[in-house]
Design a protein around this motif. Sequence first.
Motif, PDB file in Angstrom:
ATOM      1  N   ARG A  80     -90.508-117.461  61.641  1.00  0.00           N
ATOM      2  CA  ARG A  80     -91.548-118.411  61.633  1.00  0.00           C
ATOM      3  C   ARG A  80     -91.008-119.885  61.797  1.00  0.00           C
ATOM      4  NH1 ARG A  80     -96.559-119.625  57.495  1.00  0.00           N
ATOM      5  NH2 ARG A  80     -97.340-121.449  58.617  1.00  0.00           N
ATOM      6  N   GLY A  81     -90.016-120.244  61.157  1.00  0.00           N
ATOM      7  CA  GLY A  81     -89.431-121.488  60.920  1.00  0.00           C
ATOM      8  C   GLY A  81     -88.852-121.697  62.583  1.00  0.00           C
ATOM      9  N   ALA A  82     -88.043-120.592  63.058  1.00  0.00           N
ATOM     10  CA  ALA A  82     -87.299-120.776  64.237  1.00  0.00           C
ATOM     11  C   ALA A  82     -88.473-121.054  65.347  1.00  0.00           C
ATOM     12  CB  ALA A  82     -86.557-119.476  64.442  1.00  0.00           C
ATOM     13  N   GLU A  83     -89.600-120.245  65.417  1.00  0.00           N
ATOM     14  CA  GLU A  83     -90.591-120.503  66.397  1.00  0.00           C
ATOM     15  C   GLU A  83     -91.167-121.989  66.261  1.00  0.00           C
ATOM     16  OE1 GLU A  83     -92.317-116.063  66.667  1.00  0.00           O
ATOM     17  OE2 GLU A  83     -93.057-117.392  65.368  1.00  0.00           O
ATOM     18  N   ASP A  84     -91.411-122.400  64.943  1.00  0.00           N
ATOM     19  CA  ASP A  84     -91.851-123.870  64.959  1.00  0.00           C
ATOM     20  C   ASP A  84     -90.614-124.967  65.550  1.00  0.00           C
ATOM     21  OD1 ASP A  84     -93.876-123.197  63.421  1.00  0.00           O
ATOM     22  OD2 ASP A  84     -93.185-123.428  61.427  1.00  0.00           O
ATOM     23  N   GLU A 121     -80.552-111.773  64.306  1.00  0.00           N
ATOM     24  CA  GLU A 121     -80.569-111.201  65.735  1.00  0.00           C
ATOM     25  C   GLU A 121     -82.093-111.582  66.591  1.00  0.00           C
ATOM     26  OE1 GLU A 121     -79.350-107.052  67.874  1.00  0.00           O
ATOM     27  OE2 GLU A 121     -80.015-106.881  65.687  1.00  0.00           O
ATOM     28  N   ASN A 122     -83.130-111.590  65.756  1.00  0.00           N
ATOM     29  CA  ASN A 122     -84.260-111.994  66.093  1.00  0.00           C
ATOM     30  C   ASN A 122     -84.493-113.330  66.827  1.00  0.00           C
ATOM     31  OD1 ASN A 122     -85.572-109.493  65.842  1.00  0.00           O
ATOM     32  ND2 ASN A 122     -86.367-109.906  63.831  1.00  0.00           N
ATOM     33  N   ILE A 123     -83.716-114.171  65.716  1.00  0.00           N
ATOM     34  CA  ILE A 123     -83.727-115.710  66.177  1.00  0.00           C
ATOM     35  C   ILE A 123     -82.788-116.010  67.396  1.00  0.00           C
ATOM     36  CG2 ILE A 123     -82.952-117.961  65.279  1.00  0.00           C
ATOM     37  CD1 ILE A 123     -84.018-117.061  62.382  1.00  0.00           C
ATOM     38  N   GLN A 124     -81.505-115.254  67.127  1.00  0.00           N
ATOM     39  CA  GLN A 124     -80.852-115.457  68.339  1.00  0.00           C
ATOM     40  C   GLN A 124     -81.359-114.928  69.517  1.00  0.00           C
ATOM     41  OE1 GLN A 124     -77.957-116.551  69.191  1.00  0.00           O
ATOM     42  NE2 GLN A 124     -76.725-115.367  70.709  1.00  0.00           N
ATOM     43  N   THR A 129     -83.763-117.130  74.925  1.00  0.00           N
ATOM     44  CA  THR A 129     -84.945-117.227  75.723  1.00  0.00           C
ATOM     45  C   THR A 129     -85.380-118.781  75.952  1.00  0.00           C
ATOM     46  OG1 THR A 129     -85.593-115.073  74.812  1.00  0.00           O
ATOM     47  CG2 THR A 129     -87.121-116.448  76.163  1.00  0.00           C
ATOM     48  N   HIS A 130     -85.106-119.656  74.869  1.00  0.00           N
ATOM     49  CA  HIS A 130     -85.581-120.886  75.051  1.00  0.00           C
ATOM     50  C   HIS A 130     -84.483-122.012  75.234  1.00  0.00           C
ATOM     51  CE1 HIS A 130     -89.010-118.904  72.994  1.00  0.00           C
ATOM     52  NE2 HIS A 130     -89.699-119.719  73.496  1.00  0.00           N
TER      53      HIS A 130
END
Length: 282
Positions: A80-84, A121-124, A129-130
Motif C-alpha cells: 500500500r505504501g508503495a502504491e502511494d 517481490e510484489n513491490i519490485q 511497471t512504473h
Amino acid sequence: MIKLIECPRDAMQGREEFIDTAIKAAYINQLLQVGFDTIDFGSFVSPKAIPQMRDTAEVLSLLDLYKSKSKLLAIIANVRGAEDALHFEEIDYLGFPLSVSETFQQRNTNKSIAEALETVENIQNLCETHGKTLVTYLSMGFGNPYGDSYSPELVAEFVENLDEMGIKIISFADTIGTATPDLIKSLYEVNAQSFTQIEFGLHLHSNPAVLSPKIEAALKAGCRRFDGAILGFGGCPMAKDELVGNVATESLVSILEKNGYETGIDKTEFSEARKLAQVVFH
C-alpha cells in the motif's frame, strides 16, 4: 564514482516533536543544492507508526527539483505504501527495509521474513511497471542482539533471493553498530564478486571513534555507495547508545577525501546545509 545518499528522513523520523512541514521542505531544498546522488527524504508508512513522516506528500509538493541533479528516495514498508509513493513521478527510488533477523523484521514491519520477501517481490514488480527502482536495505546485516541466527552465508542467501527477483540495489545496514572492518570487507567481497549486476551500498550506524576503519574497509572491498546524515542525527532507537547514530556525512566526506576519492559535493552549499541542520535538529 562515489554515490552519497543523504538521509534526512532517517534523521527526522525518531524525533518526538513534530518538525514543521515548511521547515522540513526548506531543509531538503537546501540538501538538493549540495550535489548528493540521492536524498532519502521521506516515507509512505503508517502515521501511527512514524508520525513524523505523515506529511511526506506535502513536503514533496514544496520541493524545488528543477535545479537539482539529486534523485529522491522514499521508504515504504508494504504494498500500500508503495502504491502511494508510485503516484509521484518526482520519486526515483523506493526503499524497503528487509531484515536478516526474524525478530527485527517483525518489530520493524510487523511481518515475518517470508512475508517480507513476498512483499519485496510484489513491490519490485510494481516498480518495474512504473519505471521506478527498488532499493532493498538488509537491516541487521552485520549481526543482531536478539539471538537470531546470523552469518555472512545467510546474508548471501538473502542476496541470491533478491537477485532472482531482479533487485539492482542492495544496501547492507548495520542497524546497531556491530560491523567490524573485517566483516564489512568479507561481506562486500563475497557478494560483489558473486552478484556483479547488483550495486551494493553501506548504511552504517556507528560510534564516530571507530568509523574510519569501517569506511576504508568498504572502499577497499569495492563499495562506492554510502548513506549518511548531516551531524550524525538519527539511528536506531533499539541501540540504547546515543553514540551509535547515523554516520555523520561530514565525517564520511572527510574520510573519502582523505583516501583520495572525489565526492562531487558543493562545499559552500554543504556548509549552508550543516548550519540549517543545527536549527532543524536543535
